[in-house]
Design an enzyme around this catalytic site. Structure first.
Site, PDB file in Angstrom:
ATOM      1  N   LYS A 105       0.732  -1.098   0.030  1.00  0.00           N
ATOM      2  CA  LYS A 105       0.091  -0.003   0.365  1.00  0.00           C
ATOM      3  C   LYS A 105       1.090   1.192  -0.901  1.00  0.00           C
ATOM      4  O   LYS A 105      -0.076   2.572  -0.656  1.00  0.00           O
ATOM      5  CB  LYS A 105      -1.089   0.118   1.518  1.00  0.00           C
ATOM      6  CG  LYS A 105      -0.159  -0.231   2.557  1.00  0.00           C
ATOM      7  CD  LYS A 105      -0.189  -1.778   3.061  1.00  0.00           C
ATOM      8  CE  LYS A 105       0.136  -1.877   3.891  1.00  0.00           C
ATOM      9  NZ  LYS A 105       0.470  -3.736   4.554  1.00  0.00           N
ATOM     10  N   GLU A 129      -5.200  -6.513  -4.791  1.00  0.00           N
ATOM     11  CA  GLU A 129      -6.085  -6.228  -3.828  1.00  0.00           C
ATOM     12  C   GLU A 129      -5.608  -6.929  -2.346  1.00  0.00           C
ATOM     13  O   GLU A 129      -6.370  -6.359  -1.403  1.00  0.00           O
ATOM     14  CB  GLU A 129      -6.841  -8.152  -4.001  1.00  0.00           C
ATOM     15  CG  GLU A 129      -8.374  -8.038  -2.848  1.00  0.00           C
ATOM     16  CD  GLU A 129      -9.514  -7.250  -3.314  1.00  0.00           C
ATOM     17  OE1 GLU A 129     -10.245  -7.329  -4.577  1.00  0.00           O
ATOM     18  OE2 GLU A 129      -9.393  -6.071  -1.937  1.00  0.00           O
ATOM     19  N   VAL A 132      -5.192  -2.753   0.672  1.00  0.00           N
ATOM     20  CA  VAL A 132      -6.321  -2.841   1.734  1.00  0.00           C
ATOM     21  C   VAL A 132      -7.431  -4.154   2.324  1.00  0.00           C
ATOM     22  O   VAL A 132      -7.898  -4.784   1.378  1.00  0.00           O
ATOM     23  CB  VAL A 132      -6.877  -1.640   0.149  1.00  0.00           C
ATOM     24  CG1 VAL A 132      -8.342  -1.140   1.062  1.00  0.00           C
ATOM     25  CG2 VAL A 132      -6.010  -1.312  -0.281  1.00  0.00           C
ATOM     26  N   ILE A 136     -10.014  -8.604   2.306  1.00  0.00           N
ATOM     27  CA  ILE A 136     -11.857  -8.361   2.190  1.00  0.00           C
ATOM     28  C   ILE A 136     -11.019  -8.063   0.662  1.00  0.00           C
ATOM     29  O   ILE A 136      -9.989  -7.553   0.433  1.00  0.00           O
ATOM     30  CB  ILE A 136     -11.673  -7.168   3.045  1.00  0.00           C
ATOM     31  CG1 ILE A 136     -11.509  -7.874   4.743  1.00  0.00           C
ATOM     32  CG2 ILE A 136     -12.986  -6.935   2.757  1.00  0.00           C
ATOM     33  CD1 ILE A 136     -11.799  -6.192   5.578  1.00  0.00           C
ATOM     34  N   GLY A 187       2.361  -9.695  18.112  1.00  0.00           N
ATOM     35  CA  GLY A 187       2.788  -9.982  16.566  1.00  0.00           C
ATOM     36  C   GLY A 187       1.525  -8.774  15.686  1.00  0.00           C
ATOM     37  O   GLY A 187       1.842  -8.736  14.677  1.00  0.00           O
ATOM     38  N   GLU A 190       4.760  -3.434  15.406  1.00  0.00           N
ATOM     39  CA  GLU A 190       6.032  -3.596  14.504  1.00  0.00           C
ATOM     40  C   GLU A 190       6.386  -2.845  16.068  1.00  0.00           C
ATOM     41  O   GLU A 190       6.235  -2.599  17.238  1.00  0.00           O
ATOM     42  CB  GLU A 190       6.746  -2.498  13.069  1.00  0.00           C
ATOM     43  CG  GLU A 190       5.283  -3.502  12.451  1.00  0.00           C
ATOM     44  CD  GLU A 190       6.204  -4.323  11.580  1.00  0.00           C
ATOM     45  OE1 GLU A 190       7.394  -4.502  11.415  1.00  0.00           O
ATOM     46  OE2 GLU A 190       5.820  -4.292  10.929  1.00  0.00           O
ATOM     47  N   LYS A 205      -3.918   3.407   3.035  1.00  0.00           N
ATOM     48  CA  LYS A 205      -5.558   2.540   1.916  1.00  0.00           C
ATOM     49  C   LYS A 205      -5.853   3.370   1.847  1.00  0.00           C
ATOM     50  O   LYS A 205      -6.697   3.116   0.948  1.00  0.00           O
ATOM     51  CB  LYS A 205      -4.922   1.537   3.588  1.00  0.00           C
ATOM     52  CG  LYS A 205      -4.068   0.361   3.781  1.00  0.00           C
ATOM     53  CD  LYS A 205      -4.226  -0.331   4.660  1.00  0.00           C
ATOM     54  CE  LYS A 205      -3.920  -1.538   4.745  1.00  0.00           C
ATOM     55  NZ  LYS A 205      -3.706  -1.690   7.051  1.00  0.00           N
ATOM     56  N   GLY A 302      -2.519 -10.005   8.103  1.00  0.00           N
ATOM     57  CA  GLY A 302      -2.003 -11.565   8.324  1.00  0.00           C
ATOM     58  C   GLY A 302      -1.768 -12.928   6.871  1.00  0.00           C
ATOM     59  O   GLY A 302      -2.252 -12.126   5.764  1.00  0.00           O
TER      60      GLY A 302
HETATM   61  N1  LIG Z   1       1.766  -8.797   7.313  1.00  0.00           N
HETATM   62  C1  LIG Z   1       0.800  -8.281   6.680  1.00  0.00           C
HETATM   63  O1  LIG Z   1      -0.020  -9.249   7.298  1.00  0.00           O
HETATM   64  C2  LIG Z   1       0.917  -7.682   5.765  1.00  0.00           C
HETATM   65  C3  LIG Z   1      -0.635  -7.687   5.493  1.00  0.00           C
HETATM   66  C4  LIG Z   1      -1.406  -6.977   4.082  1.00  0.00           C
HETATM   67  C5  LIG Z   1      -0.568  -6.609   3.451  1.00  0.00           C
HETATM   68  N2  LIG Z   1       0.996  -6.053   3.616  1.00  0.00           N
HETATM   69  C6  LIG Z   1       1.890  -6.223   2.552  1.00  0.00           C
HETATM   70  O2  LIG Z   1       3.163  -7.036   2.110  1.00  0.00           O
HETATM   71  C7  LIG Z   1       4.058  -6.399   1.820  1.00  0.00           C
HETATM   72  C8  LIG Z   1       5.248  -7.761   2.796  1.00  0.00           C
HETATM   73  O3  LIG Z   1       4.469  -7.886   3.522  1.00  0.00           O
HETATM   74  P1  LIG Z   1       5.618  -9.188   5.175  1.00  0.00           P
HETATM   75  O4  LIG Z   1       4.636  -8.333   6.207  1.00  0.00           O
HETATM   76  O5  LIG Z   1       6.576  -9.936   4.117  1.00  0.00           O
HETATM   77  O6  LIG Z   1       7.008  -8.111   4.589  1.00  0.00           O
HETATM   78  P2  LIG Z   1       8.172  -8.850   5.080  1.00  0.00           P
HETATM   79  O7  LIG Z   1       8.166 -10.057   6.932  1.00  0.00           O
HETATM   80  O8  LIG Z   1       9.435  -7.586   6.037  1.00  0.00           O
HETATM   81  O9  LIG Z   1       8.707  -9.680   4.232  1.00  0.00           O
HETATM   82  C9  LIG Z   1       9.771  -9.140   3.511  1.00  0.00           C
HETATM   83  C10 LIG Z   1      10.804 -10.338   2.691  1.00  0.00           C
HETATM   84  O10 LIG Z   1      11.222  -9.911   1.580  1.00  0.00           O
HETATM   85  C11 LIG Z   1      12.766  -9.713   1.632  1.00  0.00           C
HETATM   86  N3  LIG Z   1      13.832  -8.434   0.858  1.00  0.00           N
HETATM   87  C12 LIG Z   1      13.901  -7.314   1.128  1.00  0.00           C
HETATM   88  N4  LIG Z   1      14.419  -6.953   0.472  1.00  0.00           N
HETATM   89  C13 LIG Z   1      14.540  -8.020  -0.893  1.00  0.00           C
HETATM   90  C14 LIG Z   1      14.926  -7.895  -2.171  1.00  0.00           C
HETATM   91  N5  LIG Z   1      15.723  -6.844  -2.266  1.00  0.00           N
HETATM   92  N6  LIG Z   1      15.589  -8.961  -2.594  1.00  0.00           N
HETATM   93  C15 LIG Z   1      14.099  -9.992  -2.084  1.00  0.00           C
HETATM   94  N7  LIG Z   1      14.216 -10.056  -0.734  1.00  0.00           N
HETATM   95  C16 LIG Z   1      14.144  -9.223  -0.646  1.00  0.00           C
HETATM   96  C17 LIG Z   1      12.600  -8.736   3.310  1.00  0.00           C
HETATM   97  O11 LIG Z   1      14.539  -9.656   3.871  1.00  0.00           O
HETATM   98  P3  LIG Z   1      15.212  -8.824   5.439  1.00  0.00           P
HETATM   99  O12 LIG Z   1      13.546  -9.130   6.317  1.00  0.00           O
HETATM  100  O13 LIG Z   1      15.980  -9.030   5.434  1.00  0.00           O
HETATM  101  O14 LIG Z   1      14.541  -7.409   4.725  1.00  0.00           O
HETATM  102  C18 LIG Z   1      12.165 -10.168   4.370  1.00  0.00           C
HETATM  103  O15 LIG Z   1      12.048 -11.366   3.821  1.00  0.00           O
HETATM  104  C19 LIG Z   1       4.361  -5.416   2.022  1.00  0.00           C
HETATM  105  O16 LIG Z   1       4.140  -4.412   1.186  1.00  0.00           O
HETATM  106  C20 LIG Z   1       3.533  -5.423   3.778  1.00  0.00           C
HETATM  107  O17 LIG Z   1       2.372  -3.755   3.854  1.00  0.00           O
HETATM  108  C21 LIG Z   1       1.350  -7.337   5.087  1.00  0.00           C
END
Ligand SMILES: NC(=O)c1ccc[n+]([C@@H]2O[C@H](COP(=O)([O-])OP(=O)(O)OC[C@H]3O[C@@H](n4cnc5c(N)ncnc54)[C@H](OP(=O)(O)O)[C@@H]3O)[C@@H](O)[C@H]2O)c1
Length: 431
Positions: A105, A129, A132, A136, A187, A190, A205, A302
């Site tokens: 987002k 999708e 946001v 949902i 969890g 952050e 969003k 999640g």
């Molecule tokens: N978590 C949720 O519930 C949620 C919900 C909706 C949307 N989102 C969105 O989904 C996206 C991912 O979220 P997440 O929670 O999965 O994040 P995350 O746990 O931080 O995962 C990101 C992964 O990408 C790796 N990474 C960093 N730089 C990279 C690169 N240059 N090439 C390849 N991999 C790389 C990170 O490694 P390092 O840890 O070493 O940096 C980490 O393993 C974000 O945009 C977030 O806003 C998340």
């Protein structure tokens, strides 16, 4: 059988979920969706992810750009997050002729014009999708199920962390800091919770929702943004006494004079449907001119809910490829107009005002004189009693007033000799 060759970037919380579900349900999706989702290459900077997920040799790499350059790949799923690397990889993927699925987002709110613009020029789909409301399907509803409508307003709870914290403050009487620590332990928050508790994530969003609900671009910085870190447990308790709950709402309203777009703590009547959305749940209440109110409720974050949205996006892309891309281009081209966002000072709202005052006769008269001079009339009032001369909270609810007038009045009231500490101002919606 349609076939979609996939490159997955980022194996963090969400990427791991997407990888595992696409592997585990590969056959099921072939049978039920008629699509073979084939993971051709997967990248993460952390090499240990390969072993943890048992990714075959030749499929895993630490170089995201190696995945983007692979000519076999049709679609890139960007799950790296942030805006620095993600922006580069998404733009580069579109330049290499890939469709893109992202949950990012922040990227779409801040660099949406660039990303959507390039997608149109390169005639590629960008699906988001999961950006946001997690699982949902609100973007799909706006683009498909609600197309007959002009959307008049959006009232939404789209940050699960803040909603969890406010729920703990309301149900358990906790202070903000204690509730935040609980959210971190579970969890939901952050280590650095700024994006969530200061309303920035919800504003990201809202920028995306506004674009697709009202059909035009907004500058992210035009969205007024306030978080929950200044909400005190006494505000929650006083709101309760008046029959309200405090929620962090992302609100947008359309009018001939422009749109309102703001993220703010809000008093909602207890009976309001959004006042009853608790814990880390999200809800989006849309009002369409034909359909009236429509509510979407579910898990806004999640691993599993977000994966659900990403796989729905992949299915959409598989179904439109290669023949039905023109529909998508018409839609994206139609969203290029710049929407005028009203300045927050021009909005009209009801307000909850809380002051800490010296308990002596004439205090209320002094404050109401300033409010009256700014055309702000009081609808309800409570002053907690203690012994004379002590500091007590004084709470006022107002009828509709202009934000500009309220701010001016609060500035003057702060200078009165009976006032101690910072005042609280929270807008009221929903009645
Ligand atoms: N978590 C949720 O519930 C949620 C919900 C909706 C949307 N989102 C969105 O989904 C996206 C991912 O979220 P997440 O929670 O999965 O994040 P995350 O746990 O931080 O995962 C990101 C992964 O990408 C790796 N990474 C960093 N730089 C990279 C690169 N240059 N090439 C390849 N991999 C790389 C990170 O490694 P390092 O840890 O070493 O940096 C980490 O393993 C974000 O945009 C977030 O806003 C998340």
């Amino acid at each position: 059988m349609r076939k979609l060759n996939i490159g997955l970037l980022g194996l963090g919380q969400i990427g791991t979920g997407v990888y595992s579900v696409l592997r585990a349900k590969h056959k099921l999706y072939q049978k039920e969706l008629g699509v073979s989702f084939d993971l051709v290459k997967v990248a993460d900077v952390r090499k240990e992810r390969q072993r943890a997920l048992r990714i075959p040799a030749g499929v895993f790499t630490t170089d995201a750009f190696e995945v983007i350059r692979d000519p076999k790949i049709d679609v890139i799923i960007e799950l790296i997050g942030g805006t620095r690397v993600a922006r580069k990889v998404v733009l580069e993927a579109l330049r290499h002729g890939k469709h893109v699925v992202t949950a990012n987002k922040a990227l779409l709110a801040e660099f949406g014009d660039e990303v959507f613009g390039l997608a149109v020029r390169r005639r590629r789909m960008i699906a988001f999708e999961a950006s946001v409301g997690g699982g949902i399907p609100v973007i799909k509803a706006l683009r498909e199920g609600l197309v007959a409508n002009r959307i008049e307003s959006i009232h939404s709870i789209i940050n699960g962390t803040s909603n969890y914290i406010l729920t703990r403050m309301t149900q358990d009487g906790l202070d903000f800091q204690v509730a935040l620590k609980q959210a971190q332990a579970k969890g939901y928050a952050e280590a650095d919770p700024t994006l969530d508790v200061e309303g920035i994530d919800a504003a990201h969003k809202l920028a995306i929702l506004v674009r697709f609900a009202f059909g035009g671009k907004v500058r992210f910085k035009d969205i007024h943004c306030e978080g929950i870190s200044e909400i005190r447990s006494e505000d929650i308790a006083f709101a309760e006494e008046f029959g309200y709950r405090i929620k962090l709402l992302a609100i947008a309203k359309a009018s001939a004079a422009g749109i309102e777009a703001r993220v703010q703590p809000t008093l909602l009547p207890k009976a309001h449907i959004l006042a009853n959305v608790n814990e880390a749940f999200n809800a989006v209440l849309l009002r369409g001119d034909e359909v009236g109110d429509v509510l979407f409720y579910g898990r806004g974050a999640g691993q599993r809910p977000t994966t659900s949205a990403i796989i729905s996006d992949l299915t959409d892309i598989a179904k439109r490829m290669p023949g039905r891309l023109e529909d998508e281009m018409i839609l994206l081209r139609g969203l290029r107009a710049r929407l005028k966002v009203k300045n927050i000072s021009s909005i009209l709202s009801r307000y909850y005002l809380r002051f800490h005052v010296i308990d002596r006769p004439g205090v209320l008269a002094k404050i109401s004189r300033v409010l009256g001079a700014h055309s702000i009339s009081i609808s309800d009032c409570v002053q907690k009693e203690t012994s004379a001369g002590k500091i007590v909270p004084l709470i006022l609810l107002t009828h509709h007033a202009h934000e500009r007038d309220v701010r001016d009045a609060i500035r003057l009231i702060a200078r009165l000799d009976v006032i101690r500490g910072k005042s609280q101002v929270i807008r009221i919606e929903g009645n």
